[in-house]
Design an enzyme around this catalytic site. Structure first.
Site: not given
Length: 235
Positions: A104-105, A120, A187, A211, A229
């Site tokens: 949500i950033d 979201h 995630t 992940n 990364v």
């Protein structure tokens, strides 16, 4: 296990790819995931982020709701190479790239992703629960009461006891149905209904996972276990 170089090559070779991203993408930018934010639990005596981020808490435990949610704002956070490479891939007209994120950033948006589903919602915009007027973030951070009507101001995010925006579900499902590749990045894939979106994917799509821990519940074509990364630096 697939190497970082091999995973980067698989992603680069995709012609219609959907990235499904989670908190592990944002932690690279210094944004902690909810479950690592211990301080607010100690201060409030509450134990679960799910409660603190619920509509029930907004209405009936308002002070603790706002005390917690304000800690989710990180205006100093900058996009990282994962956000940036996903955006760069989208700019290549030879392929189609869609990002479906739990985050949500707003960092995918800041990085320039256009085909973006913020599943979201986003913390970057707010509105009043009472009159539905848009409220700037600065005003929200100063007071959770709307200056005009006195209603509760809240970010445009989906709280834990609220329904997902049907438009976001539709956009995500359509993208997954058309994808030839799906890359799940950063995630644990345990938050629903986000994780259940994979059930609507093109049955012939290749599924790649990037992940730090294995995702044992998925039938993956290729899997990289480690820091995302490492993969995106090679794209």
């Amino acid at each position: 296990m697939t190497s970082a170089k091999e995973m980067a090559e698989l992603i680069r070779a995709s012609k219609n790819i959907v990235f499904m991203t989670g908190a592990g993408v944002s932690t690279v930018s210094g944004i902690p995931d909810y479950r690592s934010m211990k301080g607010i639990y100690t201060q409030s005596g509450l134990k679960q982020a799910e409660y603190l981020l619920s509509h029930k808490a907004l209405l009936y435990d308002t002070d603790n709701f706002y005390k917690f949610i304000k800690q989710l704002y990180h205006p100093e956070a900058k996009t990282n190479i994962i956000h940036q490479k996903m955006s760069e891939l989208e700019k290549d007209e030879t392929r189609q790239v869609t990002v479906v994120t739990q985050n949500i950033d707003g960092l995918h948006l800041k990085a320039g992703s256009k085909r973006l589903v913020e599943f979201h919602g986003t913390i970057l915009t707010c509105h009043c629960e009472k009159c539905d007027a848009a409220v700037c973030t600065k005003e929200f951070l100063e007071s959770y009461r709307h200056r005009e009507c006195g209603g509760l101001v809240r970010p445009d995010v989906v709280l834990y006891d609220e329904a997902i925006n049907p438009k976001n579900i539709e956009q995500a499902v359509v993208a997954l149905q058309k994808a030839d590749s799906i890359a799940i990045v950063g995630t644990t894939f345990q938050v629903y209904p986000f994780a259940s979106l994979i059930d609507y994917a093109n049955p012939y799509a290749k599924i790649y996972t990037v992940n730090k821990t294995p995702l044992v519940s998925l039938n993956q074509t290729a899997s990289f276990i480690g820091d995302a990364v490492e993969v995106f630096e090679l794209i």
